[in-house]
Design an enzyme around this catalytic site. Structure first.
Site, PDB file in Angstrom:
ATOM      1  CG  LEU A   4      -2.174  -0.868   1.159  1.00  0.00           C
ATOM      2  CD1 LEU A   4      -3.038  -0.615   2.387  1.00  0.00           C
ATOM      3  CD2 LEU A   4      -2.976  -0.628  -0.105  1.00  0.00           C
ATOM      4  CE1 TYR A   5       4.761   5.756   3.253  1.00  0.00           C
ATOM      5  CE2 TYR A   5       6.691   4.649   2.360  1.00  0.00           C
ATOM      6  CZ  TYR A   5       6.105   5.761   2.944  1.00  0.00           C
ATOM      7  OH  TYR A   5       6.863   6.874   3.211  1.00  0.00           O
ATOM      8  CD  GLN A   6       7.314  -1.079  -1.894  1.00  0.00           C
ATOM      9  OE1 GLN A   6       7.846  -1.687  -0.989  1.00  0.00           O
ATOM     10  NE2 GLN A   6       7.295  -1.559  -3.119  1.00  0.00           N
ATOM     11  CB  VAL A  21       0.016   5.908  -1.708  1.00  0.00           C
ATOM     12  CG1 VAL A  21      -1.274   5.175  -1.411  1.00  0.00           C
ATOM     13  CG2 VAL A  21       1.007   5.728  -0.575  1.00  0.00           C
ATOM     14  CE  LYS A  22       5.453   8.409   0.524  1.00  0.00           C
ATOM     15  NZ  LYS A  22       5.390   9.873   0.761  1.00  0.00           N
TER      16      LYS A  22
END
Length: 246
Positions: free
Chosen positions: A153-155, A157-158
């Protein structure tokens, strides 16, 4: 004369870690800074006081970047406090490591709202306010090219905000506005320490060519360069500030 004298800046997520370092560095270079924070009033007030003690000017506003009305209110506040706008730094980020099999729809929506949605609409609001030859700088992560388990998820959105920057650099270039990404590597912040066990943090410097964890000011220095007149011929780029990683 300071290289950002007479300039104004909005920084999202400016009360701690990399965001705080960016606020302090831009203010020390002469910019008047408005930064957002999500919840901790005392930390935000501390940043304002530290900047003032060094002769700079910063103010803070509480914002939930997952809410479009809040994003618009941030820029309405910028209109009142700063007047014209020269620099936007999209730094705010949130989220915890989760295996893909564990992610709920609510967690997915919350992550993309707070990060990708907030960044997109901050860029939209800034694009109609920025003076010619302004700057937009999005903070991403080295993990978009160095993927890690439990980080989808973090990767994700980035990766989205990296693409936002690429397109915006083409849309805004005719006005001399530069749009870039800075992707920190392993940087010694609360987020890094909350996401990694102590033994992993101790091992990390051995994998970094420069032999140490990054510090928030290492990233702020790169942002300050891109925000300065010297950064005016760089746009549509992703600068990986990771001490040699990857």
């Amino acid at each position: 004369m300071s290289m950002l004298a007479g300039k104004t800046a909005v920084v999202t997520g400016g009360s701690r870690g990399i965001g705080r370092a960016i606020v302090e560095r831009l203010a020390s270079d002469g910019a008047r800074v408005l930064f957002s924070f999500h919840a901790n009033d005392s930390l935000a007030a501390e940043v304002v006081d530290v900047v003032a003690s060094k002769g700079g000017e910063a103010s803070a506003v509480r914002v939930d970047l997952g809410r479009l009305d809040d994003v618009r209110n941030l820029f309405a506040e910028a209109d009142e406090v700063l007047g014209e706008l020269d620099i936007l730094v999209n730094n705010a980020a949130s989220g915890s490591p989760l295996a893909m099999a564990e992610v709920t729809e609510e967690q997915y929506d919350a992550m993309f709202d707070a990060n990708a949605k907030g960044t997109f609409f901050a860029m939209q609001e800034a694009s109609v306010r920025l003076r010619d030859f302004g700057r937009i700088i999005n903070i991403s992560t080295i993990n978009t090219v160095l993927p890690a388990p439990r980080n989808a998820l973090y990767q994700g959105v980035k990766g989205a905000i990296e693409q936002f920057a690429l397109v915006a650099s083409r849309e805004l270039g005719a006005r001399g506005i530069t749009v870039n990404v800075v992707s920190p590597g392993a940087t010694d912040t609360d987020l890094l320490r909350a996401s990694n066990p102590p033994e992993a943090l101790e091992a990390l410097p051995a994998y970094i060519p420069l032999g140490r964890l990054g510090q928030p000011m290492d990233i702020a220095n790169v942002v300050a360069f891109l925000a300065s007149p010297d950064g005016g011929w760089i746009t549509g780029q992703n600068i990986r500030a990771g001490g040699g990683l990857p």
